[in-house]
Write a protein that holds these residues in place. Structure first.
Motif, PDB file in Angstrom:
ATOM      1  N   SER A   1       0.734  -0.808  -0.181  1.00 37.16           N
ATOM      2  CA  SER A   1       0.172  -0.237   0.135  1.00 37.16           C
ATOM      3  C   SER A   1       0.620   1.292  -0.398  1.00 37.16           C
ATOM      4  O   SER A   1       0.268   2.315   0.079  1.00 37.16           O
ATOM      5  CB  SER A   1      -1.009  -0.567   1.681  1.00 37.16           C
ATOM      6  OG  SER A   1      -1.746  -0.828   1.392  1.00 37.16           O
ATOM      7  N   ALA A   2       2.537   0.912  -0.034  1.00 35.89           N
ATOM      8  CA  ALA A   2       2.527   2.188   0.238  1.00 35.89           C
ATOM      9  C   ALA A   2       4.665   1.904   0.073  1.00 35.89           C
ATOM     10  O   ALA A   2       4.604   0.351   0.141  1.00 35.89           O
ATOM     11  CB  ALA A   2       2.730   3.211   1.803  1.00 35.89           C
ATOM     12  N   ALA A   3       5.568   2.893  -0.392  1.00 37.54           N
ATOM     13  CA  ALA A   3       6.634   2.507  -0.948  1.00 37.54           C
ATOM     14  C   ALA A   3       7.550   3.669  -0.163  1.00 37.54           C
ATOM     15  O   ALA A   3       7.522   5.038  -1.050  1.00 37.54           O
ATOM     16  CB  ALA A   3       6.679   1.982  -1.722  1.00 37.54           C
ATOM     17  N   ILE A   4       8.847   3.270   0.172  1.00 41.78           N
ATOM     18  CA  ILE A   4       9.514   4.592   0.121  1.00 41.78           C
ATOM     19  C   ILE A   4      11.067   4.136  -0.689  1.00 41.78           C
ATOM     20  O   ILE A   4      11.346   2.830  -0.307  1.00 41.78           O
ATOM     21  CB  ILE A   4      10.463   4.843   1.785  1.00 41.78           C
ATOM     22  CG1 ILE A   4       9.850   5.202   2.079  1.00 41.78           C
ATOM     23  CG2 ILE A   4      11.610   5.886   1.337  1.00 41.78           C
ATOM     24  CD1 ILE A   4       9.255   5.162   3.558  1.00 41.78           C
ATOM     25  N   LEU A   5      11.684   4.712  -1.802  1.00 40.66           N
ATOM     26  CA  LEU A   5      12.285   4.016  -2.838  1.00 40.66           C
ATOM     27  C   LEU A   5      13.772   5.277  -2.669  1.00 40.66           C
ATOM     28  O   LEU A   5      13.158   6.609  -3.454  1.00 40.66           O
ATOM     29  CB  LEU A   5      12.376   3.718  -3.929  1.00 40.66           C
ATOM     30  CG  LEU A   5      11.208   3.260  -3.830  1.00 40.66           C
ATOM     31  CD1 LEU A   5       9.791   4.030  -4.707  1.00 40.66           C
ATOM     32  CD2 LEU A   5      11.232   1.970  -5.522  1.00 40.66           C
ATOM     33  N   LYS A   6      14.750   5.359  -1.641  1.00 42.51           N
ATOM     34  CA  LYS A   6      15.437   6.315  -1.100  1.00 42.51           C
ATOM     35  C   LYS A   6      17.016   6.252  -2.750  1.00 42.51           C
ATOM     36  O   LYS A   6      17.804   5.611  -2.137  1.00 42.51           O
ATOM     37  CB  LYS A   6      16.131   5.928   0.007  1.00 42.51           C
ATOM     38  CG  LYS A   6      15.366   5.431   1.046  1.00 42.51           C
ATOM     39  CD  LYS A   6      15.285   5.760   2.648  1.00 42.51           C
ATOM     40  CE  LYS A   6      16.219   6.823   3.275  1.00 42.51           C
ATOM     41  NZ  LYS A   6      16.414   6.532   4.443  1.00 42.51           N
ATOM     42  N   VAL A   7      17.263   6.855  -2.806  1.00 43.78           N
ATOM     43  CA  VAL A   7      18.122   7.311  -3.990  1.00 43.78           C
ATOM     44  C   VAL A   7      18.639   5.745  -4.607  1.00 43.78           C
ATOM     45  O   VAL A   7      18.939   5.486  -5.471  1.00 43.78           O
ATOM     46  CB  VAL A   7      20.100   7.533  -3.535  1.00 43.78           C
ATOM     47  CG1 VAL A   7      19.761   9.625  -3.181  1.00 43.78           C
ATOM     48  CG2 VAL A   7      20.052   6.752  -2.233  1.00 43.78           C
TER      49      VAL A   7
ATOM     50  N   TYR B   1      -0.524   1.423  -8.598  1.00 45.02           N
ATOM     51  CA  TYR B   1       0.409   1.417  -7.790  1.00 45.02           C
ATOM     52  C   TYR B   1       0.183   2.425  -6.522  1.00 45.02           C
ATOM     53  O   TYR B   1      -0.735   2.957  -6.198  1.00 45.02           O
ATOM     54  CB  TYR B   1       1.358   2.152  -8.189  1.00 45.02           C
ATOM     55  CG  TYR B   1       1.533   1.502  -9.824  1.00 45.02           C
ATOM     56  CD1 TYR B   1       1.290   0.288 -10.271  1.00 45.02           C
ATOM     57  CD2 TYR B   1       3.702   1.434  -9.093  1.00 45.02           C
ATOM     58  CE1 TYR B   1       1.958  -0.186 -11.055  1.00 45.02           C
ATOM     59  CE2 TYR B   1       4.015   1.220 -10.713  1.00 45.02           C
ATOM     60  CZ  TYR B   1       3.706   0.037 -11.720  1.00 45.02           C
ATOM     61  OH  TYR B   1       4.029  -1.224 -12.448  1.00 45.02           O
ATOM     62  N   PRO B   2       1.226   1.884  -5.677  1.00 47.09           N
ATOM     63  CA  PRO B   2       0.969   2.179  -4.092  1.00 47.09           C
ATOM     64  C   PRO B   2       1.653   3.914  -4.011  1.00 47.09           C
ATOM     65  O   PRO B   2       1.815   4.125  -5.190  1.00 47.09           O
ATOM     66  CB  PRO B   2       2.077   1.392  -3.097  1.00 47.09           C
ATOM     67  CG  PRO B   2       3.423   0.999  -4.812  1.00 47.09           C
ATOM     68  CD  PRO B   2       2.064   0.965  -5.545  1.00 47.09           C
ATOM     69  N   ALA B   3       1.068   4.412  -2.616  1.00 43.96           N
ATOM     70  CA  ALA B   3       1.722   6.289  -3.083  1.00 43.96           C
ATOM     71  C   ALA B   3       3.246   5.103  -2.435  1.00 43.96           C
ATOM     72  O   ALA B   3       3.421   4.435  -2.331  1.00 43.96           O
ATOM     73  CB  ALA B   3       0.908   5.795  -1.499  1.00 43.96           C
ATOM     74  N   MET B   4       3.537   6.243  -2.616  1.00 45.59           N
ATOM     75  CA  MET B   4       5.083   6.826  -2.944  1.00 45.59           C
ATOM     76  C   MET B   4       5.977   7.798  -2.720  1.00 45.59           C
ATOM     77  O   MET B   4       5.479   8.570  -3.239  1.00 45.59           O
ATOM     78  CB  MET B   4       5.654   5.715  -4.576  1.00 45.59           C
ATOM     79  CG  MET B   4       5.979   4.353  -4.646  1.00 45.59           C
ATOM     80  SD  MET B   4       6.401   4.343  -6.441  1.00 45.59           S
ATOM     81  CE  MET B   4       5.088   4.120  -7.249  1.00 45.59           C
ATOM     82  N   LEU B   5       6.768   7.794  -1.461  1.00 51.96           N
ATOM     83  CA  LEU B   5       8.066   8.658  -1.652  1.00 51.96           C
ATOM     84  C   LEU B   5       8.894   7.902  -2.107  1.00 51.96           C
ATOM     85  O   LEU B   5      10.371   7.284  -2.111  1.00 51.96           O
ATOM     86  CB  LEU B   5       7.972   8.275  -0.041  1.00 51.96           C
ATOM     87  CG  LEU B   5       9.382   9.797   0.382  1.00 51.96           C
ATOM     88  CD1 LEU B   5       9.027  11.231  -0.515  1.00 51.96           C
ATOM     89  CD2 LEU B   5       9.027   9.611   2.062  1.00 51.96           C
ATOM     90  N   VAL B   6       9.620   8.966  -3.432  1.00 49.07           N
ATOM     91  CA  VAL B   6      10.568   8.353  -3.794  1.00 49.07           C
ATOM     92  C   VAL B   6      11.870   9.856  -3.740  1.00 49.07           C
ATOM     93  O   VAL B   6      11.457  11.051  -4.132  1.00 49.07           O
ATOM     94  CB  VAL B   6      10.604   8.234  -5.439  1.00 49.07           C
ATOM     95  CG1 VAL B   6      12.370   8.372  -5.983  1.00 49.07           C
ATOM     96  CG2 VAL B   6       9.345   7.319  -5.611  1.00 49.07           C
ATOM     97  N   THR B   7      12.865   9.723  -3.008  1.00 45.46           N
ATOM     98  CA  THR B   7      14.174  10.279  -2.407  1.00 45.46           C
ATOM     99  C   THR B   7      15.400   9.775  -3.726  1.00 45.46           C
ATOM    100  O   THR B   7      15.857   9.573  -4.383  1.00 45.46           O
ATOM    101  CB  THR B   7      14.525  10.767  -1.223  1.00 45.46           C
ATOM    102  OG1 THR B   7      15.224   8.795  -1.273  1.00 45.46           O
ATOM    103  CG2 THR B   7      13.302  10.084  -0.435  1.00 45.46           C
ATOM    104  N   ALA B   8      16.023  11.302  -4.141  1.00 43.40           N
ATOM    105  CA  ALA B   8      16.938  11.766  -5.219  1.00 43.40           C
ATOM    106  C   ALA B   8      17.419  12.661  -4.400  1.00 43.40           C
ATOM    107  O   ALA B   8      17.286  13.517  -3.467  1.00 43.40           O
ATOM    108  CB  ALA B   8      16.538  11.766  -6.254  1.00 43.40           C
TER     109      ALA B   8
END
Length: 799
Positions: free
Chosen positions: A663-669, A720-727
């Motif tokens: 339901s959610a994802a965090i993708l870091k760099v 698609y799930p909610a996503m926090l993508v950091t860069a």
């Protein structure tokens, strides 16, 4: 993965206005899907980047990549797009501002006012680090030590200690204030304790420049012109420093020698094969300098006499595909950790390591004087050398084990020896330790070995093992403030330096001897830490570590967060982190999947999840996610995924193959545009990563890559799930465009409603490893946790 940046744009064309839709507004609407709870989103549309046609053509396959233009980070439209995305992320997170503050306060309240390491003796000095109260970064200090035990506590000792002056060698905070960013890469004190050499990155690009500080007067030696420096080693007499520099692709490829105080550099060694990186170090006794040329799977070692290094370069062993060498020296013998095939070790699988011993004068003959083999069911992973002892890091049936062996070994007594026949002392550890890591252990002549022990429910312990007396002491434990109600203290009735009973080489016995002999604190009464074997698609058992609050024991309704890495043979970090208490206390279940491709009980675990076998990593991750739901640890519509760098590849591929699983994802760099990146050999690390992931220029490997490449397998129209993508804009390992392209394509391709909950947050100053110290790390975690609580619909229940 990485990229190179042009710092100066040659374009003289007038800047165009980016084609984005709308202006960021702080009004909100609600979002609800088949799996997401209701939460607020900004009422305006997310930014829409421009699209430019770009055909990719390889092996007869042609497709359009309209976001390829983002690879040019000097394009003003791209930087503007990132700023618009940051604004949209701010708007999306606007209703979590107070929660972020609360989380940050919680995390900060658990940190002691002063964080420090225990002093470590090296020669006449005691070296240590601490983070001053209210500061972000550490300070490196030293003071003259006192011979004898520091635990005597006599009045004489106390008086003498008061007269020892603390010397501040390096203050990270001063550098950060000067440049706005600080990353110290490598730091080495000279053998005579007169100089400090270190490498410094002041913008996050990981292009480190060399600094040499004269510790006698505290001044940095001026006019040191050495950039893109990676590794360092001192000559034995402290008159010269050896260092490696990078080529244009940020590959360490050349060794230089610089005399302290001189502007002249001498080139010692150059590696022309772009598949290999050069590393330089010295043997523990300081008598040899080793030049190591390594690919992901092979290595070649050269040695220099540290007394006359400019005249003595010798190759230890020529490179062989798939064979690695790591060299140490002790009293006229080289000790080599290797997996080199030999008829004498035919019972070992090729990927397993053993130790060969040969005389220094026989270095060119490859004639082993003796061989030390790991015991059955045990794998040898690393070594450390001391004057009277050899320390071995082992893996026994998935359990980390360390032991010491007395030196010298009679190399003439037997050609092949088993470790168990050398009277090893197995270092006792607590039974629930997940991670055992070496301390710095600089002093070659000491009999004390320091290791850092940790688990998800036990703050880091620094344990000192006296290898001569075979006793041990807990000398330091990370302090956690504002959490005393959860702490369990384990005490000893036998004294802190009690003599240990003889311990056999057994997985369980080496743990049990720790309890009852020491005092340390953990959180096991409040938080459970369980290890499960999850059966993957092919029957392989994948270790899954699950942590949760015992007061909020999961009953199929808990939110869950699953983390994995699964690349380069690296072991997933599961050590203590006090910030996690903010989720555990809110009823979250935290899980860590040791999927194939990462570190395991032996090197084959890595091989089973790399190259043509990479899909095993994804299958393992998906199996662990399903296990959490099926076994009642996490609620089906409240499971989140998190991945860092290459670990994000797993998350992205898992989302593509099972969009409804998370339901959610965090993708870091995140490393997501894998196929395009591996086709571009002008990027740093690309050629090296062909061994890890595959080379798309080879058709069979291209076909494998395209099966799981996250950017190339996004499902059209799916939720698609909610996503926090950091860069990070200055990231030289994973290009900032990978995150931007992923977000743009997910928004364009998937459900337009759900994709409004996909946000991109780019740090415009830092690099791959972030820019914050202790408070910056907590601020970052507070943002991530607030995102998870929001998109799971848990803002109202977040205390």
């Amino acid at each position: 993965m990485s990229t190179i940046f042009n710092l100066l744009s040659k374009s003289i064309k007038p800047r165009k206005t980016p084609k984005f839709l709308g202006t960021i507004s702080l009004t909100f609407s609600t979002l609800s899907s088949h799996k997401n709870p209701i939460f607020l989103i900004p009422s305006i549309n997310p930014p829409i980047p421009k699209k430019l046609p770009f055909n990719v053509n390889i092996h007869g396959c042609v497709w359009d990549d309209p976001y390829h233009w983002m690879c040019n980070i000097n394009d003003p439209d791209f930087t503007s797009y990132l700023h618009f995305e940051n604004s949209y992320a701010d708007a999306f997170m606007a209703d979590t501002v107070n929660l972020q503050k609360d989380l940050f306060f919680e995390m900060g309240s658990r940190l002691p006012s002063k964080i420090e390491t225990p002093p470590e003796r090296w020669g006449p000095w005691l070296y240590y680090q601490y983070i001053p109260e209210g500061k972000e970064y550490p300070v490196l200090c030293r003071r003259l030590g006192i011979e004898g035990s520091a635990r005597l506590g006599s009045l004489f000792t106390v008086i003498k200690k008061a007269f020892r002056k603390e010397e501040m060698l390096l203050d990270w905070n001063e550098i950060a204030e000067k440049y706005g960013y600080v990353h110290v890469g490598t730091c080495r004190v000279s053998p005579d304790h007169t100089f400090l050499v270190y490498t410094l990155d002041t913008n996050g690009s990981e292009r480190f420049f060399l600094q040499i500080k004269d510790l006698r007067n505290g001044h940095v030696i001026p006019n040191i012109k050495a950039d893109s420096v990676v590794s360092l080693a001192w000559a034995q007499d402290s008159s010269a420093i050896f260092y490696t520099v990078c080529d244009d692709n940020q590959r360490p490829y050349r060794v230089h020698c610089k005399n302290v105080g001189s502007d002249v550099d001498t080139v010692i060694f150059t590696e022309d094969d772009s598949r290999f990186c050069v590393d330089i170090t010295s043997t523990k006794d300081g008598k040899f300098i080793t030049i190591n040329s390594n690919s992901r799977t092979s290595s070649e070692v050269f040695v220099l006499d540290a007394i006359s290094p400019l005249k003595s370069l010798r190759r230890v062993h020529k490179r062989i595909d798939g064979v690695q060498f790591f060299l140490e020296h002790h009293q006229g013998f080289f000790y080599v950790l290797t997996n080199n095939p030999s008829t004498k070790v035919g019972m070992l699988r090729r990927e397993n390591f053993y130790m060969g011993i040969w005389r220094v004068e026989d270095v060119d003959s490859s004639n082993w004087q003796s061989i030390i083999l790991p015991s059955e069911g045990t794998n040898l992973q690393d070594v450390d050398m001391f004057d009277k002892h050899l320390v071995l890091s082992l893996d026994k049936e998935g359990s980390s084990v360390m032991c010491s062996i007395n030196l010298p070994i009679d190399a003439n007594c037997k050609n092949v020896m088993d470790i168990k026949h050398l009277n090893p002392w197995i270092f006792p550890v607590p039974s629930d330790v997940c991670r055992t890591a070496p301390g710095s252990n600089h002093d070659y002549f000491t009999s004390a070995y320091r290791a850092v022990l940790s688990s998800p429910v036990m703050p880091d312990l620094v344990v000192e093992y006296d290898m001569s007396k075979r006793t041990f002491s807990v000398i330091h434990q990370e302090e956690v403030v504002q959490a005393t109600r959860n702490v369990h203290t384990i005490t000893s009735d036998h004294g802190i330096n009690a003599k240990l009973p003889k311990v056999e080489n057994d997985k369980h016995r080496h743990n049990h001897s720790f309890e009852g002999l020491q005092s340390w604190k953990d959180f096991s009464p409040s938080y459970a830490c369980e290890t499960h074997d999850v059966v993957s698609h092919d029957g392989t058992k994948v270790p899954l570590t699950i942590v949760y609050s015992k007061d909020k024991k999961p009953k199929g309704q808990s939110p869950g967060l699953l983390e994995a890495y699964g690349a380069y043979g690296e072991v997933l970090e599961k050590s203590w982190c006090p910030d996690r208490l903010s989720l555990l206390e809110r009823g979250w279940v935290l899980a860590f999947a040791d999927v194939r491709g990462g570190g395991g009980s032996d090197p084959s675990w890595h091989q089973q999840g790399s190259g043509a076998n990479k899909m095993n990593s994804v299958y393992d991750y998906v199996s662990c996610a399903k296990y959490l739901v099926n076994e009642g640890y996490a609620r089906k519509d409240r499971l989140a995924a998190i991945g860092y760098s290459a670990g994000s590849l797993l998350v992205g591929a898992a989302i593509n193959s099972h969009p409804a699983l998370f339901s959610a994802a965090i993708l870091k760099v995140p490393f997501l545009d894998i196929c395009n990146t591996l086709m571009d050999e002008s990027l740093p690390l690309t050629i090296l990563d062909h061994e890890e992931f595959g080379n798309p220029k080879i058709k069979s490997e291209f076909e494998t890559l395209m099966k799981y490449s996250p950017y190339d397998n996004i499902n059209r129209g799916s939720c698609y799930p909610a996503m926090l993508v950091t860069a990070a804009f200055n990231d030289t390992r994973v290009g900032v465009w990978e995150a931007a392209k992923w977000v743009a394509k997910v928004r364009e391709t998937t459900c337009t409603t759900c994709s409004r909950a996909v946000i991109l947050k780019t740090e415009m100053k830092g690099g791959h490893f972030g820019e914050g110290g202790r408070y910056g790390h907590s601020k970052e975690k507070a943002y991530e946790y607030a995102f998870l609580l929001k998109v799971m619909g848990l803002l109202d229940s977040s205390r």
